[in-house]
Design an enzyme around this catalytic site. Sequence first.
Site, short mmCIF file in Angstrom:
data_model
loop_
_atom_site.label_atom_id
_atom_site.label_comp_id
_atom_site.label_asym_id
_atom_site.label_seq_id
_atom_site.Cartn_x
_atom_site.Cartn_y
_atom_site.Cartn_z
N ASN A 298 -55.12 -7.12 -0.20
CA ASN A 298 -53.87 -7.19 -1.23
C ASN A 298 -52.58 -6.13 -1.10
O ASN A 298 -52.68 -5.07 -0.92
CB ASN A 298 -55.55 -6.19 -2.35
CG ASN A 298 -56.11 -7.30 -2.62
OD1 ASN A 298 -56.19 -8.75 -3.13
ND2 ASN A 298 -57.01 -6.73 -3.35
N LYS B 112 -54.24 -12.65 3.18
CA LYS B 112 -55.13 -12.84 1.52
C LYS B 112 -54.64 -14.03 0.48
O LYS B 112 -52.74 -13.53 -0.07
CB LYS B 112 -56.09 -11.71 0.68
CG LYS B 112 -56.76 -11.79 -0.45
CD LYS B 112 -57.32 -10.94 -1.51
CE LYS B 112 -57.83 -11.19 -2.02
NZ LYS B 112 -58.86 -9.78 -2.48
N GLU C 272 -57.89 -14.24 -5.53
CA GLU C 272 -57.95 -12.82 -6.73
C GLU C 272 -56.19 -12.32 -6.89
O GLU C 272 -56.41 -11.42 -7.13
CB GLU C 272 -58.74 -11.59 -5.86
CG GLU C 272 -59.71 -12.20 -5.80
CD GLU C 272 -60.76 -11.04 -5.50
OE1 GLU C 272 -62.58 -10.93 -5.83
OE2 GLU C 272 -60.48 -10.32 -4.35
N ARG D 211 -69.50 -20.72 -7.88
CA ARG D 211 -68.65 -19.91 -6.86
C ARG D 211 -68.44 -19.76 -5.71
O ARG D 211 -68.04 -19.39 -4.56
CB ARG D 211 -68.43 -18.03 -7.14
CG ARG D 211 -67.70 -17.65 -7.09
CD ARG D 211 -67.64 -16.28 -6.92
NE ARG D 211 -67.15 -15.04 -5.72
CZ ARG D 211 -67.18 -13.75 -6.25
NH1 ARG D 211 -67.89 -13.44 -6.78
NH2 ARG D 211 -66.70 -13.11 -5.00
N ASP E 226 -69.80 -12.90 -1.59
CA ASP E 226 -69.56 -11.98 -1.10
C ASP E 226 -70.09 -10.76 -0.57
O ASP E 226 -70.31 -9.52 -1.77
CB ASP E 226 -68.88 -11.60 -2.83
CG ASP E 226 -67.12 -10.62 -2.63
OD1 ASP E 226 -67.25 -9.72 -1.59
OD2 ASP E 226 -66.90 -9.69 -3.29
N GLU F 248 -70.40 -1.72 -0.13
CA GLU F 248 -69.33 -2.01 -1.27
C GLU F 248 -70.81 -2.98 -2.29
O GLU F 248 -71.12 -1.94 -3.87
CB GLU F 248 -68.49 -3.37 -1.11
CG GLU F 248 -67.48 -3.87 -3.44
CD GLU F 248 -66.99 -4.57 -2.68
OE1 GLU F 248 -66.19 -5.41 -1.21
OE2 GLU F 248 -67.29 -5.04 -3.83
#
Lengths: 701, 701
Positions: free
Chosen positions: B224, B301, B305, B349, B378, B406
């Site tokens: 990001n 990316k 998102e 998804r 994910d 995560e």
Amino acid sequence: MGRGLVNRLLALLAAFAALALPGMARAEDGYDLWLRYAPLDDGMAADDAAALGPVTSASAPTPTIIAARSELERGLAELLDGHEPAGRGIVLGLARDLDGAAAREAATLEGQPAGAYRIARLADGRILIAAQDDIGLLYGAFAFLRHLGAGEPVSTIDDISAPAFSLRIIDHWGNPSGLVERGYSGRSIFDWWHLPDRLDPRMIDYARAEASIGINGVVVNNVNAKAYVLEPRYIAKLRRLADAWRPYGIRVYLTARFSAPMELGATGTADPLDPAVRQWWKDKADEIYAAIPDFGGFLVKANSEGQPGPQDYGRTHADGANMMAAALGDRGVVLWRAFVYSAEDSTDRAKQAYNEFVPLDGKFADNVILQVKNGPVDFQPREPFHPMFGAMPHTKLMLEGQITKEYLGFATHLAFLAPLWKEVITADTGHGGVVAQNLVGMAGVANTGSDRNWSGSHFDQANWYAFGRLAWDPRMSSGNIAQEWAAQTFSRDPGFLAEVVPMMLGSRQAVVDYMTPLGLAHQMGTGHHYGPAPWICDLARPEWNPCYYSKADAGGIGFDRTATGSDALAQYAPTVAAQWRDPKAMDEDYLLWFHHLPWDFKTQSGRALWPELVHRYDRGVAEVDAMAATWASLAPNVDEQRFEDTSEFLAIQQREARWWRDASIAYWQSVNHLPLPEGAAPPAHSLDWYEALSFPDAPAD
Amino acid sequence: MGRGLVNRLLALLAAFAALALPGMARAEDGYDLWLRYAPLDDGMAADDAAALGPVTSASAPTPTIIAARSELERGLAELLDGHEPAGRGIVLGLARDLDGAAAREAATLEGQPAGAYRIARLADGRILIAAQDDIGLLYGAFAFLRHLGAGEPVSTIDDISAPAFSLRIIDHWGNPSGLVERGYSGRSIFDWWHLPDRLDPRMIDYARAEASIGINGVVVNNVNAKAYVLEPRYIAKLRRLADAWRPYGIRVYLTARFSAPMELGATGTADPLDPAVRQWWKDKADEIYAAIPDFGGFLVKANSEGQPGPQDYGRTHADGANMMAAALGDRGVVLWRAFVYSAEDSTDRAKQAYNEFVPLDGKFADNVILQVKNGPVDFQPREPFHPMFGAMPHTKLMLEGQITKEYLGFATHLAFLAPLWKEVITADTGHGGVVAQNLVGMAGVANTGSDRNWSGSHFDQANWYAFGRLAWDPRMSSGNIAQEWAAQTFSRDPGFLAEVVPMMLGSRQAVVDYMTPLGLAHQMGTGHHYGPAPWICDLARPEWNPCYYSKADAGGIGFDRTATGSDALAQYAPTVAAQWRDPKAMDEDYLLWFHHLPWDFKTQSGRALWPELVHRYDRGVAEVDAMAATWASLAPNVDEQRFEDTSEFLAIQQREARWWRDASIAYWQSVNHLPLPEGAAPPAHSLDWYEALSFPDAPAD
């Protein structure tokens, strides 16, 4: 002497080698702070060892006494560097447990406040470390090691000392997420996520460091507080810290968000006169004290920079503070910040705190202490002392200083802040006595973080050290503090100290000169507070803009705070105001803080204001160059890693001092249309170039 | 032998003592990672020293060869622990510089890819470390030290090795501010603020660690991405890193925000077919290559998102990636992430990436590589391999794995991930060969941060290590990797390894069992991804909700991905799909990933689904208890600090495994209204209690 001895020596050598090799791979990284206990030189170590013996305690062991013994043993083992103590012992003892000559020495402490200690050599050769309470013994142990570590021979150590203030506090501005507001040394040192299950071993080294300089209170969370730190989950975390720090004499404090009972869903209001609100805080305090019997209390930022507070309900700061004080009762204190920064008074931000608080003098409960920043604006490189000091004789006041260098080049620029704090605490308030005499305590905004060297730079450790030392003894000179610190932290070599101490002492004035000379203030980029931005003038609130503080125009520069301007001067006692009223006769360090003057105003140097301003910028730049040259000459005295770290930062500071000077001068020229004074170098770039620089990634904004 | 010798020995002792004492004060803190080079036991050290001699190079020194020599000397000094090497030397040499027997050994490397090395003992007793390129010599040096460090005697070391993939990359998700997205080990390791002026010495230790496991590329910033990292100010910072890392064979990569030319004000659009946009990226690439001739390329990316991408202009991923690829030319690569997560396909998804990318097979430029997560959702504790692997024969693919945990308990829970990655890379795609055969590289999302132990926990270092080792050699077994790592990091004691390696190997399945057994996924609290929250079902987008993934109701549980449901199964090759089609015959580790089944469905254990689910939760909890007991028994083998650190984390994991089990069971019961299976303990609290827990302070959210 034969093969047997040689074999034993060889075996010893091998054993040492095994220990030594991992150590060899480690550079000096600053983690040990001033508690480095570097080996004394061989002669001194031999002499000290001959004069010292085993550490014993005349008093029953408590966690604090055990910590004192353990620190002495650790420190002596490292300082004496293999020389076995062969003299009489070191005795730790509470006055009530001593007799004979030791008791007579300890009796000199009678009437002294908590934490006082006596170090004396008894006639029989024993070293006595005496106190009236456990924590005094720990402070005495650290003091003894400080004397040794600074290179004093055992034979000359004789000390009696007591803290000037009962509250010696460090404020952490870290959030539970780990972000430290205005922190430039990494992440928060507190691992909130894993507390209470895990206690990071750093927390013990942190407590040792704080205790070694006499700090006895730590506010663990940001003044811009989250309500949820008052929930049971966080009280359990805080309890683990409190338990770990208790042996080191450190009480924990929390910041309390004024609207917490509302935000946590318990009440429909946070009005401090509402009975349900009062009961909630009382219950909350009881809950905290059940977990932490020596909880220090609450630090509160209210009705400032958007934080909630009693004024939201038409109540006064006193109403708000007293409500919390009642909840704590005689168990703790409310530290109520006087830093109020709201949109109420747009004429002069510097006047706001005085205007709001002085009329409330005498209205605060006995366990409320107003925490007042050193100056009336916000931790600038130089400000006059805050006019509230001395002006509230019926109110307890603490001084709030900023150890983290929000406005002085972050952790990168070298600026030793003891002279800044000394200027304030030794200032005559005009109300009877100097500022220090009007205080019950000092609170410093921490510069510690997760960086390995704790403070982001090695020299910023000195500011942490200095703050604690001044909170213990505000009469200490900046030079003595610098000398103590540098000897323990870097080298006891007299040649080294003769160079590094003056360098430290001049460093803060250098920053003043290249950033905001002659009493200018707040010329930093808005938001991040890094780098020059005197041109910023278009932000919504006037006092967000550097131009608000400089008031520079074609006619002159400076903020008129005399009777012809905001008359902030009138907030000071008449004798004090008088010394700043005449721009021709006053201390020019505050010139443009109090006066708007034409560019051709004649300064005391004989130069007009404009060339004097340029001269001061140049002086600042030259001073940083001199600091870098001094440091370069000290390579033989400093380990490679810390030498290099500091050299790199000084190189940045050299470049950025020029940036400050050049950008500022370029801007002032765009305003005053004056040519550069003769001999002054033109800015390296155009004003446009400086204005275009952008730092969206500046830390801790 | 007389006084002279004794005096010399005494002097040596004193010198060693001086070195040893500071070292003694330091606990083992994990900073040294697997490059700890702990002393070999005395007999082994003596034997190795007798077989080894000085390190020399047959090739002219280059920075990489100097690094290899220096690492060997450092490692040997520590491993041999004072035993002086007294044998024949260690020769580093490029094949072209060798002759005789050495040249013949080196010739075995012919045709091997860059980085391959040969370690052999020559007939004359010399140890040869040969390669075809400098970096192969460095890899060989680390490999030699790894063999020694794992306790292999010199006489048995004989190794030839070459990397399976040319791209072995670590992705850092850190922002310039220092915040690491999904990072649980403190702040970013990159001191962007002080770069390029200051290079933190950690950057060299970091490069050593990466090179030691064969990593040859590092993406330094978050996927990001901020546009401003492409500005000259950041290119200068990146250049300093690139220069520092070049000797270690590490190329730097940047993430590139697709809209950067617009955001930086250069263009009015970011349309990849717009000539100005194309020229901007070309110019930007030229600018970067002028500073960093071996710049690796861009990681992107896009259209995921909320990130900008080519679809914003009606273009395809191929249009976007190929535009950037053209800008880089043959100088670098575009790593284009296949993790697309937008609102386009709400049916499943898990199907989205395949649906978007597979139709583009063959349309990507030769220097575009699609970076595909190991599974289709994910980074869950377990997912089937991503259906794109094997399905795009005309496109280069890399696997993206997540080293930072995560979804597996952050840094606190012990979960060794090699078995997770091995499951994926050894999976038969059904398109000819296993996943690893379809890859040109592997990229791991870093778990490193500013924490002293780099990874937040000592055992998380093993995941960093394992990822690198598998990217070098995907055929290595998880057990061998665990054994190598534990021997170097903790202890070579066979008894220790016999306990700790199985503990590591079972640890990831334990997490699967107590978090998301039987193919469940994404039951973590939305946002922070910590702790159980299967009840969350009210968020705006369906796939933000755990209930979307469980599809639990009174009738059953699981996501029907067969033809009667989303038919995600059809994205796999027929042979692969076939093995997962029949819930009664399939590997139950994926059962509820592919099937929605009634609570009384009969599983292979003979138990119905509901008691089987509870059984698996209980098995996970029991496994963590067993891990804690195993670790407790290993106290004699581990230094105090690291033992204690790990024990504390295991205690948290024990409690949180129960939390996961109890909260999940309480929720399933609220849905299925079934009694607990006989003998199963009831949840410790009510479902309300679990639902009320809140973690506004969860890290790195």
